[in-house]
Design a protein around this motif. Structure first.
Motif, PDB file in Angstrom:
ATOM      1  N   MET A   1       0.857  -1.192   0.000  1.00  0.00           N
ATOM      2  CA  MET A   1       0.000   0.000   0.000  1.00  0.00           C
ATOM      3  C   MET A   1       0.892   1.242   0.000  1.00  0.00           C
ATOM      4  N   ALA A   2       0.543   2.201  -0.859  1.00  0.00           N
ATOM      5  CA  ALA A   2       1.320   3.423  -0.957  1.00  0.00           C
ATOM      6  C   ALA A   2       1.195   4.246   0.324  1.00  0.00           C
ATOM      7  N   LYS A   3       2.288   4.858   0.697  1.00  0.00           N
ATOM      8  CA  LYS A   3       2.286   5.678   1.904  1.00  0.00           C
ATOM      9  C   LYS A   3       1.555   6.995   1.649  1.00  0.00           C
ATOM     10  N   VAL A   4       0.658   7.368   2.553  1.00  0.00           N
ATOM     11  CA  VAL A   4      -0.068   8.626   2.439  1.00  0.00           C
ATOM     12  C   VAL A   4       0.737   9.717   3.142  1.00  0.00           C
ATOM     13  N   GLU A   5       1.100  10.757   2.380  1.00  0.00           N
ATOM     14  CA  GLU A   5       1.887  11.844   2.947  1.00  0.00           C
ATOM     15  C   GLU A   5       0.992  12.746   3.800  1.00  0.00           C
ATOM     16  N   THR A   6       1.417  13.007   4.993  1.00  0.00           N
ATOM     17  CA  THR A   6       0.656  13.862   5.902  1.00  0.00           C
ATOM     18  C   THR A   6       0.913  15.326   5.578  1.00  0.00           C
ATOM     19  N   ARG A   7      -0.158  16.086   5.434  1.00  0.00           N
ATOM     20  CA  ARG A   7      -0.012  17.517   5.186  1.00  0.00           C
ATOM     21  C   ARG A   7       0.297  18.245   6.496  1.00  0.00           C
ATOM     22  N   ARG A   8       1.068  19.311   6.384  1.00  0.00           N
ATOM     23  CA  ARG A   8       1.397  20.125   7.543  1.00  0.00           C
ATOM     24  C   ARG A   8       1.051  21.584   7.242  1.00  0.00           C
ATOM     25  N   PHE A   9       0.753  22.319   8.289  1.00  0.00           N
ATOM     26  CA  PHE A   9       0.258  23.679   8.127  1.00  0.00           C
ATOM     27  C   PHE A   9       0.932  24.603   9.135  1.00  0.00           C
ATOM     28  N   SER A  10       1.005  25.862   8.773  1.00  0.00           N
ATOM     29  CA  SER A  10       1.410  26.887   9.732  1.00  0.00           C
ATOM     30  C   SER A  10       0.337  27.962   9.757  1.00  0.00           C
ATOM     31  N   LEU A  11       0.383  28.762  10.795  1.00  0.00           N
ATOM     32  CA  LEU A  11      -0.645  29.780  11.008  1.00  0.00           C
ATOM     33  C   LEU A  11       0.024  31.150  11.023  1.00  0.00           C
ATOM     34  N   GLY A  12      -0.467  32.053  10.183  1.00  0.00           N
ATOM     35  CA  GLY A  12       0.009  33.433  10.173  1.00  0.00           C
ATOM     36  C   GLY A  12      -1.092  34.347  10.681  1.00  0.00           C
ATOM     37  N   VAL A  13      -0.774  35.172  11.669  1.00  0.00           N
ATOM     38  CA  VAL A  13      -1.768  36.076  12.246  1.00  0.00           C
ATOM     39  C   VAL A  13      -1.278  37.506  12.057  1.00  0.00           C
ATOM     40  N   ASP A  14      -2.040  38.283  11.310  1.00  0.00           N
ATOM     41  CA  ASP A  14      -1.653  39.620  10.876  1.00  0.00           C
ATOM     42  C   ASP A  14      -2.541  40.662  11.550  1.00  0.00           C
ATOM     43  N   PHE A  15      -1.958  41.464  12.444  1.00  0.00           N
ATOM     44  CA  PHE A  15      -2.688  42.522  13.137  1.00  0.00           C
ATOM     45  C   PHE A  15      -2.497  43.831  12.388  1.00  0.00           C
ATOM     46  N   GLY A  16      -3.539  44.246  11.657  1.00  0.00           N
ATOM     47  CA  GLY A  16      -3.462  45.461  10.868  1.00  0.00           C
ATOM     48  C   GLY A  16      -4.024  46.668  11.610  1.00  0.00           C
ATOM     49  N   THR A  17      -4.243  47.737  10.880  1.00  0.00           N
ATOM     50  CA  THR A  17      -4.735  48.982  11.472  1.00  0.00           C
ATOM     51  C   THR A  17      -6.180  48.878  11.906  1.00  0.00           C
ATOM     52  N   ASN A  18      -6.985  48.125  11.152  1.00  0.00           N
ATOM     53  CA  ASN A  18      -8.421  48.073  11.424  1.00  0.00           C
ATOM     54  C   ASN A  18      -8.937  46.697  11.826  1.00  0.00           C
ATOM     55  N   VAL A  25      -2.045  28.038   6.469  1.00  0.00           N
ATOM     56  CA  VAL A  25      -1.271  27.905   5.238  1.00  0.00           C
ATOM     57  C   VAL A  25      -0.651  26.516   5.156  1.00  0.00           C
ATOM     58  N   ASP A  26      -0.720  25.916   3.969  1.00  0.00           N
ATOM     59  CA  ASP A  26      -0.043  24.646   3.706  1.00  0.00           C
ATOM     60  C   ASP A  26       1.442  24.932   3.535  1.00  0.00           C
ATOM     61  N   VAL A  27       2.285  24.343   4.377  1.00  0.00           N
ATOM     62  CA  VAL A  27       3.704  24.658   4.334  1.00  0.00           C
ATOM     63  C   VAL A  27       4.391  24.094   3.102  1.00  0.00           C
ATOM     64  N   ALA A  28       3.731  23.197   2.387  1.00  0.00           N
ATOM     65  CA  ALA A  28       4.349  22.607   1.198  1.00  0.00           C
ATOM     66  C   ALA A  28       4.419  23.589   0.039  1.00  0.00           C
ATOM     67  N   ASP A  29       3.383  24.449  -0.088  1.00  0.00           N
ATOM     68  CA  ASP A  29       3.347  25.361  -1.230  1.00  0.00           C
ATOM     69  C   ASP A  29       2.863  26.772  -0.893  1.00  0.00           C
ATOM     70  N   GLY A  30       2.570  27.033   0.365  1.00  0.00           N
ATOM     71  CA  GLY A  30       2.160  28.368   0.771  1.00  0.00           C
ATOM     72  C   GLY A  30       0.723  28.732   0.474  1.00  0.00           C
ATOM     73  N   ARG A  31      -0.065  27.779   0.018  1.00  0.00           N
ATOM     74  CA  ARG A  31      -1.461  28.077  -0.307  1.00  0.00           C
ATOM     75  C   ARG A  31      -2.273  28.245   0.978  1.00  0.00           C
TER      76      ARG A  31
END
Length: 568
Positions: A1-18, A25-31
């Protein structure tokens, strides 16, 4: 059976003016797989104002704390619908904020503005980046450093700004001494949020980021970190005491500030213990998210603008007058980060539409769209108008918050779309002044990448920028470049990538839209820019001697030539 690659993610939190924006975000491609926005609840669109003082702009720190929980919880909830997502797959969190936005805190690091005694006191809140109440203190800091021969100004463009850390604190000391005395220390928003998220709030130990420290607080390793206590004491001895309550050395955003604390983790739907990156200013994160590299200027366009460049530390680099700083590691560790910008861009457009647009444009729905449609039908130079983009002062290269806007060439036939277009053109001329300053000091701008709401959504504005700059402008692939940049730092502290550059190669992606200059428009704008430069130097520098008499006549000549040519 083919190995299923586990997806990994990071979190970006942007505090703007308003508002605050959280992106998963998917760390593999930034989507981005999920994004949520929470608008600040206090004041006018999140900004606390004083009708008696147009220079004042503060924020409620409670909005930051609530905003993190609301935005992150919603982004995580949305991300659950993505195949392969699990909260356990989030490897790291990065955080960026506006700056310089310092806030007074008590000995435990709690915001003074949340204490019952100070909740209604504007001076006890966060002093937002665009607060200019400390213009006199900024001028005093600049003059004192020059008189004493201190090196501090060389790395911040030669002039200290009212937007920055020490000038704001000194103004509080003098205008609201009870608030100053009640505060144990002052903390940048970009340091406070990571400290709040990780539970490491004590001012003596919480990590201070090199981005805010270097660009806003005159921090540099060349002179041992912050300015000498003896220098600060010449401004006020109590200011010098604060230096001892500022944790040093400052850190780059690829380092870990701590780990997501359990009670907050439960509130946002994430497991505790996720590594959280040291904070960073929003524009610097946006530059990373847009793919900044040597020779590539990243322009973050929003309510104001920031223009960012990087230079490898192995290269010789001159001090550049008028910049907002040259700081090692402030954007990409191992490179000098250079920051410039304009104090108002989107704010100018919003001011005009809200206060001065004629009723026939406000009646038909979205006023920006109506004016943009009408202004896009006009020819460059055809209105005879020329404006200065200093409605909120000048950040670069004059560094003067007491400069104001100007509109020249009006007649009884001048229309609202013509004024709107002239204001857009003025901000583009201001952008060209900044590029010329970089290149004047040996930093060629080979490529321009723009990001931010205006760059993403307004082709009319971006085409004018391409024509005025007379070079292609590429639009960042990500519509949330700041949040993506923060997520890139999250991916690095989460151990997915060893360096920021390595993460950029996988997560940034190629620009999706390119605006190329129109030759005829660029030729007209080159003529108008000469006149803009005359006004810029005449009103912005003390020793200008050339007569302004030809400016109105030349605007009329350009206008008449453009109109005649359009009819032929």
């Amino acid at each position: 059976m083919a190995k299923v690659e586990t997806r990994r993610f990071s979190l970006g939190v942007d505090f703007g003016t308003n508002s605050v924006r959280a992106s998963v975000v998917d760390v593999a491609d930034g989507r981005e797989v999920a994004t949520a926005v929470w608008k600040y609840r206090s004041g006018k669109e999140g900004v606390l104002l004083d009708p008696k003082d147009p220079n004042l702009a503060r924020q409620n720190p409670a909005d930051y704390m609530t905003g993190f929980t609301k935005a992150v919880a919603e982004a995580v909830r949305i991300a659950r619908d993505t195949a392969g997502f699990s909260p356990k797959a989030v490897v790291g969190i990065g955080i960026d904020t506006t700056g310089s936005t310092p806030l007074p805190v008590d000995a435990e690091g709690n915001p003074l503005g949340l204490h019952p005694k100070y909740r209604k006191e504007l001076a006890a809140q966060a002093w937002l980046w665009k607060d200019h109440t400390s213009f006199a203190e900024a001028a005093e800091i600049t003059e004192k450093a020059r008189q004493l021969g201190e090196p501090y100004l060389a790395k911040c463009g030669g002039t200290y700004s009212s937007e920055w850390f020490w000038s704001k604190i000194l103004h509080c000391l003098r205008s609201k001494p009870k608030v100053f005395e009640a505060a144990y220390s002052w903390v940048e928003c970009s340091d406070f949020i990571p400290a709040y998220v990780t539970g490491n709030l004590k001012p003596d130990t919480l990590p201070r980021n090199i981005c805010a420290a270097g660009h806003k607080a005159m921090y540099n390793d060349q002179w041992g970190g912050l300015p000498r206590a003896e220098f600060l004491a010449t401004l006020d001895p109590r200011l010098a005491e604060l230096r001892n309550r500022y944790a040093q050395p400052a850190k780059t955003a690829d380092q870990c500030a701590g780990y997501l604390r359990p009670n907050l983790a439960r509130a946002v739907g994430l497991p505790p213990g996720i590594p959280v990156a040291v904070g960073v200013l929003d524009a610097h994160a946006g530059a990373v998210g847009a793919g900044i590299a040597p020779g590539r200027l990243v322009k973050i366009i929003g309510t104001s603008t920031c223009d960012m460049m990087v230079v490898p530390q192995s290269e010789a680099l001159a001090d550049i007058p008028g910049l907002c700083g040259i700081v090692s590691g402030s954007i990409i560790p191992g490179m000098y980060g250079l920051e410039a910008g304009q104090s108002a861009v989107g704010d100018i457009f919003n001011w005009f539409t809200a206060e001065l647009a004629s009723e026939r444009f406000t009646k038909k729905g979205e006023v920006h769209q109506n004016l943009t449609k009408a202004a896009s039908q006009l020819l460059p130079g055809g209105s005879g108008l020329l404006a200065l983009d200093w409605n909120n002062g000048n950040r670069t290269v004059l560094v003067d918050p007491r400069l104001t806007g100007l509109l020249l060439g009006q007649t009884l036939h001048t229309s609202a779309p013509e004024v709107y277009r002239a204001l857009v053109e003025a901000t583009a001329f201001g952008a060209l002044v900044i590029i010329q300053r970089f290149e004047q000091y040996g930093l060629p701008v080979r490529e321009v990448i723009a990001c931010g709401g205006i760059a993403e959504k307004n082709p009319f504005v971006m085409q004018i920028y391409a024509d005025v700059l007379n070079r292609p402008i590429r639009i960042s692939r990500s519509s949330q470049a700041c949040a993506l940049g923060a997520a890139i730092f999250g991916a690095v502290v989460g151990g997915v990538y060893r360096t920021v550059q390595q993460a950029q190669q996988r997560m940034v992606g190629k620009p999706k839209v390119i605006y190329r200059p129109y030759r005829q428009a660029a030729a007209v704008y080159a003529q108008l820019f000469e006149l803009y430069r005359m006004l810029h130097d005449a009103f912005g520098t003390p020793n200008y001697r050339e007569s302004l008499y030809p400016v109105m006549k030349r605007l009329i000549e350009i206008r008449d030539h453009v109109r005649l040519k359009s009819r032929s």
